[in-house]
Scaffold this motif. Structure first.
Motif, PDB file in Angstrom:
ATOM      1  N   GLY A 106       0.808  -1.223   0.000  1.00 31.13           N
ATOM      2  CA  GLY A 106       0.000   0.000   0.000  1.00 31.13           C
ATOM      3  C   GLY A 106       0.836   1.266   0.000  1.00 31.13           C
ATOM      4  N   ILE A 107       2.073   1.178  -0.478  1.00 31.04           N
ATOM      5  CA  ILE A 107       2.965   2.337  -0.513  1.00 31.04           C
ATOM      6  C   ILE A 107       2.778   3.081  -1.835  1.00 31.04           C
ATOM      7  N   GLU A 108       2.460   4.373  -1.715  1.00 27.12           N
ATOM      8  CA  GLU A 108       2.223   5.194  -2.906  1.00 27.12           C
ATOM      9  C   GLU A 108       3.228   6.322  -3.050  1.00 27.12           C
ATOM     10  N   GLN A 109       3.997   6.595  -1.993  1.00 29.42           N
ATOM     11  CA  GLN A 109       4.933   7.726  -1.998  1.00 29.42           C
ATOM     12  C   GLN A 109       6.362   7.213  -1.806  1.00 29.42           C
ATOM     13  N   LEU A 110       7.248   7.643  -2.702  1.00 32.83           N
ATOM     14  CA  LEU A 110       8.637   7.205  -2.680  1.00 32.83           C
ATOM     15  C   LEU A 110       9.568   8.398  -2.538  1.00 32.83           C
ATOM     16  N   ILE A 111      10.553   8.266  -1.653  1.00 27.92           N
ATOM     17  CA  ILE A 111      11.590   9.269  -1.467  1.00 27.92           C
ATOM     18  C   ILE A 111      12.881   8.612  -1.952  1.00 27.92           C
ATOM     19  N   ILE A 112      13.429   9.105  -3.050  1.00 26.42           N
ATOM     20  CA  ILE A 112      14.578   8.460  -3.686  1.00 26.42           C
ATOM     21  C   ILE A 112      15.854   9.256  -3.434  1.00 26.42           C
ATOM     22  N   VAL A 113      16.898   8.532  -2.999  1.00 29.29           N
ATOM     23  CA  VAL A 113      18.225   9.100  -2.791  1.00 29.29           C
ATOM     24  C   VAL A 113      19.257   8.101  -3.316  1.00 29.29           C
ATOM     25  N   VAL A 121      19.437   6.688 -10.301  1.00 30.37           N
ATOM     26  CA  VAL A 121      18.436   7.547  -9.651  1.00 30.37           C
ATOM     27  C   VAL A 121      17.422   8.029 -10.683  1.00 30.37           C
ATOM     28  N   GLU A 122      17.918   8.579 -11.790  1.00 32.83           N
ATOM     29  CA  GLU A 122      17.001   9.110 -12.806  1.00 32.83           C
ATOM     30  C   GLU A 122      16.130   8.012 -13.416  1.00 32.83           C
ATOM     31  N   SER A 123      16.717   6.874 -13.771  1.00 33.33           N
ATOM     32  CA  SER A 123      15.909   5.834 -14.414  1.00 33.33           C
ATOM     33  C   SER A 123      14.867   5.258 -13.456  1.00 33.33           C
ATOM     34  N   THR A 124      15.234   5.091 -12.190  1.00 34.18           N
ATOM     35  CA  THR A 124      14.278   4.581 -11.200  1.00 34.18           C
ATOM     36  C   THR A 124      13.161   5.602 -10.950  1.00 34.18           C
ATOM     37  N   ALA A 125      13.512   6.875 -10.837  1.00 35.00           N
ATOM     38  CA  ALA A 125      12.505   7.920 -10.613  1.00 35.00           C
ATOM     39  C   ALA A 125      11.565   8.051 -11.811  1.00 35.00           C
ATOM     40  N   ARG A 126      12.102   7.936 -13.018  1.00 39.68           N
ATOM     41  CA  ARG A 126      11.247   8.012 -14.215  1.00 39.68           C
ATOM     42  C   ARG A 126      10.205   6.893 -14.198  1.00 39.68           C
ATOM     43  N   THR A 127      10.666   5.684 -13.935  1.00 39.43           N
ATOM     44  CA  THR A 127       9.735   4.555 -13.916  1.00 39.43           C
ATOM     45  C   THR A 127       8.727   4.708 -12.787  1.00 39.43           C
ATOM     46  N   ALA A 128       9.183   5.126 -11.610  1.00 37.13           N
ATOM     47  CA  ALA A 128       8.264   5.333 -10.484  1.00 37.13           C
ATOM     48  C   ALA A 128       7.165   6.314 -10.873  1.00 37.13           C
ATOM     49  N   GLY A 132       2.924   5.758 -11.621  1.00 40.16           N
ATOM     50  CA  GLY A 132       1.917   6.448 -10.818  1.00 40.16           C
ATOM     51  C   GLY A 132       2.265   6.644  -9.356  1.00 40.16           C
ATOM     52  N   PHE A 133       3.500   6.340  -8.964  1.00 43.82           N
ATOM     53  CA  PHE A 133       3.901   6.605  -7.584  1.00 43.82           C
ATOM     54  C   PHE A 133       4.170   8.101  -7.415  1.00 43.82           C
ATOM     55  N   GLU A 134       3.837   8.623  -6.253  1.00 47.09           N
ATOM     56  CA  GLU A 134       4.192   9.996  -5.915  1.00 47.09           C
ATOM     57  C   GLU A 134       5.685   9.959  -5.584  1.00 47.09           C
ATOM     58  N   THR A 135       6.487  10.509  -6.453  1.00 44.63           N
ATOM     59  CA  THR A 135       7.935  10.324  -6.397  1.00 44.63           C
ATOM     60  C   THR A 135       8.650  11.622  -6.064  1.00 44.63           C
ATOM     61  N   GLY A 166      16.711  18.300 -13.722  1.00 42.69           N
ATOM     62  CA  GLY A 166      15.832  19.064 -14.607  1.00 42.69           C
ATOM     63  C   GLY A 166      14.962  18.151 -15.461  1.00 42.69           C
ATOM     64  N   ASN A 167      15.528  17.030 -15.890  1.00 42.38           N
ATOM     65  CA  ASN A 167      14.755  16.047 -16.669  1.00 42.38           C
ATOM     66  C   ASN A 167      13.609  15.472 -15.847  1.00 42.38           C
ATOM     67  N   LEU A 168      13.820  15.307 -14.549  1.00 40.40           N
ATOM     68  CA  LEU A 168      12.839  14.659 -13.677  1.00 40.40           C
ATOM     69  C   LEU A 168      11.769  15.603 -13.148  1.00 40.40           C
ATOM     70  N   HIS A 169      12.200  16.789 -12.708  1.00 45.52           N
ATOM     71  CA  HIS A 169      11.326  17.671 -11.939  1.00 45.52           C
ATOM     72  C   HIS A 169      10.089  18.113 -12.724  1.00 45.52           C
ATOM     73  N   GLY A 170       8.932  17.885 -12.112  1.00 43.27           N
ATOM     74  CA  GLY A 170       7.676  18.339 -12.701  1.00 43.27           C
ATOM     75  C   GLY A 170       7.079  17.377 -13.702  1.00 43.27           C
ATOM     76  N   GLU A 171       7.853  16.393 -14.143  1.00 41.34           N
ATOM     77  CA  GLU A 171       7.308  15.438 -15.099  1.00 41.34           C
ATOM     78  C   GLU A 171       7.210  14.039 -14.509  1.00 41.34           C
ATOM     79  N   TYR A 172       8.315  13.555 -13.957  1.00 38.36           N
ATOM     80  CA  TYR A 172       8.342  12.213 -13.373  1.00 38.36           C
ATOM     81  C   TYR A 172       8.364  12.253 -11.852  1.00 38.36           C
ATOM     82  N   ALA A 173       8.879  13.348 -11.307  1.00 37.07           N
ATOM     83  CA  ALA A 173       9.097  13.438  -9.865  1.00 37.07           C
ATOM     84  C   ALA A 173       9.085  14.899  -9.436  1.00 37.07           C
ATOM     85  N   THR A 174       9.111  15.082  -8.131  1.00 35.26           N
ATOM     86  CA  THR A 174       9.311  16.402  -7.556  1.00 35.26           C
ATOM     87  C   THR A 174      10.687  16.383  -6.916  1.00 35.26           C
ATOM     88  N   VAL A 175      11.528  17.331  -7.294  1.00 39.09           N
ATOM     89  CA  VAL A 175      12.878  17.402  -6.739  1.00 39.09           C
ATOM     90  C   VAL A 175      12.850  18.347  -5.553  1.00 39.09           C
TER      91      VAL A 175
END
Length: 182
Positions: A106-113, A121-128, A132-135, A166-175
């Motif tokens: 039941g985990i919907e939110q991921l904090i990636i480091v 990091v980028e490839s995992t965040a993109r897939t997350a 549909g995970f809140e990344t 920059g590739n991630l923020h706002g599209e795949y994840a929130t930085v």
């Protein structure tokens, strides 16, 4: 930022091999300290922690299973009950049970480091994000290395890091920065 009580901390590739000199200059010299602070806080709050370990298929890799570089760094050694996901490609979701186990819990939110910002990091965040995970990616708890682009121009680790985020923020994840969590 609203942190779910079961938000999972995903620590990517905190293995001994990542400190090998052949990887070259890096950015964010305090990244491991910030990762350790987050790990400590997640453990204190009894939130889920997932350690991602890269097992390379290439004998030249710092993460080749037949040598000590593949082992977790002491400060990031998984504790009993913390999940370990072993991967063979940069994306921690590809060829693993990560997505299914997160959904099952039941985990919907991921904090990636972790490392490297432009790679695992980028490839995992993109897939997350695509799944549909809140990344969330913690900018100052990630780092990368100098890299030469397709056209042969060398970029500093900080430039590579910035472009990847920059590739991630706002599209795949929130930085975010660590101060926004702790």
């Amino acid at each position: 930022m609203e942190l779910h009580t079961n938000a999972a901390l995903i620590l990517i590739d905190q293995q001994k091999g990542i400190h090998h000199p052949k990887l070259g200059p890096r950015n964010n010299p305090d990244a491991e300290e910030y990762m350790a602070q987050l790990l400590s806080e997640w453990r204190r709050m009894a939130r889920p922690v997932i350690h991602v370990q890269h097992l390379s298929r290439s004998p030249e890799s710092v993460f080749w299973p037949q040598q000590s570089g593949v082992e977790f760094q002491e400060r990031f050694e998984p504790l009993l009950g913390e999940r370990v996901i072993q991967k063979q490609v940069p994306d921690a979701f590809s060829g693993t049970t990560l997505a299914a186990s997160l959904r099952e819990a039941g985990i919907e939110q991921l904090i990636i480091v972790g490392v490297a910002t432009h790679n695992s990091v980028e490839s995992t965040a993109r897939t997350a994000g695509n799944l549909g995970f809140e990344t969330w990616v913690v900018e100052d708890a990630c780092y990368t290395f100098d890299k030469v682009d397709f056209f042969g121009k060398k970029h500093s680790a900080q430039e590579v890091h910035a472009m990847s985020l920059g590739n991630l923020h706002g599209e795949y994840a929130t930085v975010i920065r660590i101060t926004e969590i702790l």
